[in-house]
Design a protein around this motif. Structure first.
Motif, PDB file in Angstrom:
ATOM      1  N   PHE A 176      -2.355  -7.694   2.151  1.00  9.83           N
ATOM      2  CA  PHE A 176      -2.695  -7.051   3.419  1.00  9.83           C
ATOM      3  C   PHE A 176      -2.406  -5.549   3.411  1.00  9.83           C
ATOM      4  CE2 PHE A 176      -1.689 -11.487   4.388  1.00  9.83           C
ATOM      5  CZ  PHE A 176      -2.832 -11.875   5.070  1.00  9.83           C
ATOM      6  N   SER A 177      -1.993  -5.033   2.268  1.00  9.75           N
ATOM      7  CA  SER A 177      -1.684  -3.610   2.177  1.00  9.75           C
ATOM      8  C   SER A 177      -2.618  -2.933   1.185  1.00  9.75           C
ATOM      9  CB  SER A 177      -0.224  -3.403   1.727  1.00  9.75           C
ATOM     10  OG  SER A 177      -0.035  -3.924   0.419  1.00  9.75           O
ATOM     11  N   ASP A 178      -2.590  -1.625   1.164  1.00  6.30           N
ATOM     12  CA  ASP A 178      -3.483  -0.870   0.290  1.00  6.30           C
ATOM     13  C   ASP A 178      -2.768  -0.567  -1.022  1.00  6.30           C
ATOM     14  OD1 ASP A 178      -5.654   0.509  -0.642  1.00  6.30           O
ATOM     15  OD2 ASP A 178      -5.247   2.337   0.511  1.00  6.30           O
ATOM     16  N   TYR A 179      -2.624  -1.603  -1.850  1.00  5.00           N
ATOM     17  CA  TYR A 179      -2.008  -1.475  -3.172  1.00  5.00           C
ATOM     18  C   TYR A 179      -0.617  -0.841  -3.104  1.00  5.00           C
ATOM     19  CZ  TYR A 179      -6.742  -2.594  -4.547  1.00  5.00           C
ATOM     20  OH  TYR A 179      -7.968  -3.228  -4.682  1.00  5.00           O
ATOM     21  N   GLU A 180       0.160  -1.288  -2.124  1.00 10.54           N
ATOM     22  CA  GLU A 180       1.538  -0.824  -1.980  1.00 10.54           C
ATOM     23  C   GLU A 180       2.368  -1.305  -3.176  1.00 10.54           C
ATOM     24  OE1 GLU A 180       5.250  -1.493   1.154  1.00 10.54           O
ATOM     25  OE2 GLU A 180       3.188  -1.963   1.730  1.00 10.54           O
ATOM     26  N   PRO A 181       3.304  -0.487  -3.669  1.00  6.54           N
ATOM     27  CA  PRO A 181       4.106  -0.897  -4.835  1.00  6.54           C
ATOM     28  C   PRO A 181       4.957  -2.127  -4.536  1.00  6.54           C
ATOM     29  CG  PRO A 181       4.270   1.472  -4.462  1.00  6.54           C
ATOM     30  CD  PRO A 181       3.595   0.899  -3.256  1.00  6.54           C
ATOM     31  N   TYR A 182       5.119  -2.980  -5.552  1.00 11.22           N
ATOM     32  CA  TYR A 182       6.004  -4.134  -5.421  1.00 11.22           C
ATOM     33  C   TYR A 182       7.434  -3.668  -5.175  1.00 11.22           C
ATOM     34  CZ  TYR A 182       2.267  -7.012  -7.435  1.00 11.22           C
ATOM     35  OH  TYR A 182       1.080  -7.655  -7.675  1.00 11.22           O
ATOM     36  N   ASN A 183       8.153  -4.370  -4.305  1.00 11.34           N
ATOM     37  CA  ASN A 183       9.558  -4.039  -4.071  1.00 11.34           C
ATOM     38  C   ASN A 183      10.480  -5.021  -4.778  1.00 11.34           C
ATOM     39  OD1 ASN A 183       9.318  -6.323  -2.514  1.00 11.34           O
ATOM     40  ND2 ASN A 183      10.268  -5.444  -0.687  1.00 11.34           N
ATOM     41  N   PHE A 184       9.950  -5.711  -5.783  1.00  7.21           N
ATOM     42  CA  PHE A 184      10.727  -6.643  -6.602  1.00  7.21           C
ATOM     43  C   PHE A 184      10.100  -6.693  -7.992  1.00  7.21           C
ATOM     44  CE2 PHE A 184       7.404  -9.063  -4.413  1.00  7.21           C
ATOM     45  CZ  PHE A 184       6.747  -9.647  -5.490  1.00  7.21           C
ATOM     46  N   SER A 185      10.825  -7.280  -8.915  1.00  5.75           N
ATOM     47  CA  SER A 185      10.292  -7.566 -10.247  1.00  5.75           C
ATOM     48  C   SER A 185      10.162  -9.078 -10.391  1.00  5.75           C
ATOM     49  CB  SER A 185      11.222  -7.025 -11.339  1.00  5.75           C
ATOM     50  OG  SER A 185      11.306  -5.615 -11.291  1.00  5.75           O
ATOM     51  N   ALA A 186       9.187  -9.514 -11.184  1.00  4.68           N
ATOM     52  CA  ALA A 186       9.001 -10.930 -11.479  1.00  4.68           C
ATOM     53  C   ALA A 186       9.169 -11.125 -12.978  1.00  4.68           C
ATOM     54  CB  ALA A 186       7.631 -11.406 -11.025  1.00  4.68           C
ATOM     55  N   VAL A 187      10.047 -12.049 -13.366  1.00  2.00           N
ATOM     56  CA  VAL A 187      10.385 -12.255 -14.776  1.00  2.00           C
ATOM     57  C   VAL A 187      10.235 -13.729 -15.131  1.00  2.00           C
ATOM     58  CG1 VAL A 187      12.138 -11.915 -16.551  1.00  2.00           C
ATOM     59  CG2 VAL A 187      12.065 -10.370 -14.573  1.00  2.00           C
ATOM     60  N   ALA A 188       9.625 -14.017 -16.269  1.00  2.00           N
ATOM     61  CA  ALA A 188       9.461 -15.393 -16.732  1.00  2.00           C
ATOM     62  C   ALA A 188      10.808 -15.956 -17.179  1.00  2.00           C
ATOM     63  CB  ALA A 188       8.460 -15.444 -17.880  1.00  2.00           C
ATOM     64  N   LEU A 189      11.169 -17.124 -16.657  1.00  2.00           N
ATOM     65  CA  LEU A 189      12.415 -17.783 -17.047  1.00  2.00           C
ATOM     66  C   LEU A 189      12.217 -18.666 -18.277  1.00  2.00           C
ATOM     67  CD1 LEU A 189      13.892 -18.760 -13.577  1.00  2.00           C
ATOM     68  CD2 LEU A 189      14.791 -17.061 -15.167  1.00  2.00           C
ATOM     69  N   ASP A 190      10.973 -19.017 -18.546  1.00  2.00           N
ATOM     70  CA  ASP A 190      10.610 -19.731 -19.765  1.00  2.00           C
ATOM     71  C   ASP A 190       9.168 -19.358 -20.066  1.00  2.00           C
ATOM     72  OD1 ASP A 190       9.295 -21.118 -17.755  1.00  2.00           O
ATOM     73  OD2 ASP A 190      10.541 -22.901 -17.891  1.00  2.00           O
ATOM     74  N   ASP A 191       8.521 -20.057 -20.974  1.00  2.00           N
ATOM     75  CA  ASP A 191       7.116 -19.762 -21.221  1.00  2.00           C
ATOM     76  C   ASP A 191       6.324 -20.170 -19.985  1.00  2.00           C
ATOM     77  OD1 ASP A 191       7.740 -18.843 -23.719  1.00  2.00           O
ATOM     78  OD2 ASP A 191       7.230 -20.704 -24.755  1.00  2.00           O
ATOM     79  N   VAL A 192       5.555 -19.221 -19.458  1.00  2.00           N
ATOM     80  CA  VAL A 192       4.912 -19.407 -18.159  1.00  2.00           C
ATOM     81  C   VAL A 192       3.399 -19.211 -18.263  1.00  2.00           C
ATOM     82  CG1 VAL A 192       4.755 -18.480 -15.816  1.00  2.00           C
ATOM     83  CG2 VAL A 192       6.968 -18.631 -16.922  1.00  2.00           C
ATOM     84  N   LYS A 193       2.678 -20.054 -17.536  1.00  2.00           N
ATOM     85  CA  LYS A 193       1.233 -19.900 -17.390  1.00  2.00           C
ATOM     86  C   LYS A 193       0.956 -19.477 -15.953  1.00  2.00           C
ATOM     87  CE  LYS A 193       0.132 -23.390 -20.891  1.00  2.00           C
ATOM     88  NZ  LYS A 193      -0.294 -22.397 -21.891  1.00  2.00           N
ATOM     89  N   ILE A 194       0.301 -18.353 -15.808  1.00  2.00           N
ATOM     90  CA  ILE A 194       0.061 -17.765 -14.488  1.00  2.00           C
ATOM     91  C   ILE A 194      -1.438 -17.686 -14.216  1.00  2.00           C
ATOM     92  CG2 ILE A 194       0.269 -15.657 -13.095  1.00  2.00           C
ATOM     93  CD1 ILE A 194       2.882 -17.089 -13.353  1.00  2.00           C
ATOM     94  N   CYS A 195      -1.822 -18.048 -12.999  1.00  2.00           N
ATOM     95  CA  CYS A 195      -3.196 -17.870 -12.539  1.00  2.00           C
ATOM     96  C   CYS A 195      -3.194 -16.731 -11.520  1.00  2.00           C
ATOM     97  CB  CYS A 195      -3.724 -19.146 -11.907  1.00  2.00           C
ATOM     98  SG  CYS A 195      -3.768 -20.550 -13.049  1.00  2.00           S
ATOM     99  N   MET A 196      -4.190 -15.876 -11.595  1.00  2.00           N
ATOM    100  CA  MET A 196      -4.207 -14.676 -10.759  1.00  2.00           C
ATOM    101  C   MET A 196      -5.542 -14.545 -10.030  1.00  2.00           C
ATOM    102  SD  MET A 196      -2.544 -12.165 -13.654  1.00  2.00           S
ATOM    103  CE  MET A 196      -2.509 -10.714 -12.605  1.00  2.00           C
TER     104      MET A 196
END
Length: 234
Positions: A93-113
């Motif tokens: 809902f924002s205009d490409y506002e910067p993330y205010n957190f980091s996301a880190v894989a805890l194991d091998d991860v498959k992500i859909c985007m």
């Protein structure tokens, strides 16, 4: 490398995400065709605090931690996500506002985007999705407020009990009247989640175990034998 999401052809990840529950099968197939897929290895960043937001992330398989770091580099875990969870919806809902957190894989991860552009299209075509996203954001806001309250407490028992309760709700299963869970994070990460030191976390877990409230089996399996006693400390 980013590719079309072949993982969703037989087991569509969108079908496991609550915001897409109003959709029929044909609509889910349409969304699946929009999805891009990426694999991440343990310890790899999916996004970093300060990166410009651009997509909705859906955890297809594996576990991801959302975290922040203070000026001294100390980590604070905000949430642990697993199969079917999503993040990044606030930034749709924002205009490409910067993330205010980091996301880190805890194991091998498959992500859909799903890109912000595709989500804008889905919002216009399916207003129910917008309402579901807003409801999901409200739930996460309540959870964030509870975390903030817990971190502001000076009671370390309360902090550790909060983390045990959160993890048990997400990963626990009832076994012979107790709640058994495979903890997806290390003791150090549990301490980060609670806002205490590694030593304090270990000491409190030992104290809870001596009280008969929990039982630990190695570093990963934890059994909550008295859930009410744990909740009463929060």
């Amino acid at each position: 490398m980013e590719t079309v999401c072949v993982n969703c052809k037989n087991n569509m990840c969108v079908s496991r995400v609550p915001i897409f529950s109003p959709l029929d099968y044909e609509d889910m197939v349409e969304i699946t065709k929009m999805i891009a897929h990426r694999d991440y290895s343990r310890g790899e960043f999916l996004c970093k605090e300060g990166d410009k937001s651009s997509a909705l992330f859906i955890v297809n398989q594996g576990k991801v931690k959302l975290c922040k770091h203070d000026r001294d580099g100390r980590e604070q875990i905000l949430s642990i996500l697993s199969d079917g969870s999503m993040f990044g919806e606030y930034y749709l809902f924002s205009d490409y506002e910067p993330y205010n957190f980091s996301a880190v894989a805890l194991d091998d991860v498959k992500i859909c985007m799903l890109s912000k552009k595709d989500m804008d299209y889905l919002f216009s075509k399916h207003p129910d999705i917008s309402r579901k996203v807003i409801a999901e954001l409200s739930n996460k806001l309540v959870k964030a407020e509870k975390l903030a309250q817990n971190l502001s407490s000076i009671n370390t028992d309360s902090k550790v009990a909060y983390v045990l309760t959160e993890l048990s709700q997400a990963y626990g299963k009832e076994v012979q009247g107790h709640i058994e869970m495979n903890i997806p994070i290390t003791r150090e990460e549990m301490a980060s989640y609670a806002g205490v030191t590694r030593e304090t976390m270990s000491r409190k877990l030992n104290a809870f175990e001596k009280s008969g409230w929990i039982e630990t089996r190695g570093n990963k399996v934890l059994i909550i034998k008295n859930a009410q006693a744990i909740k009463d400390m929060i």
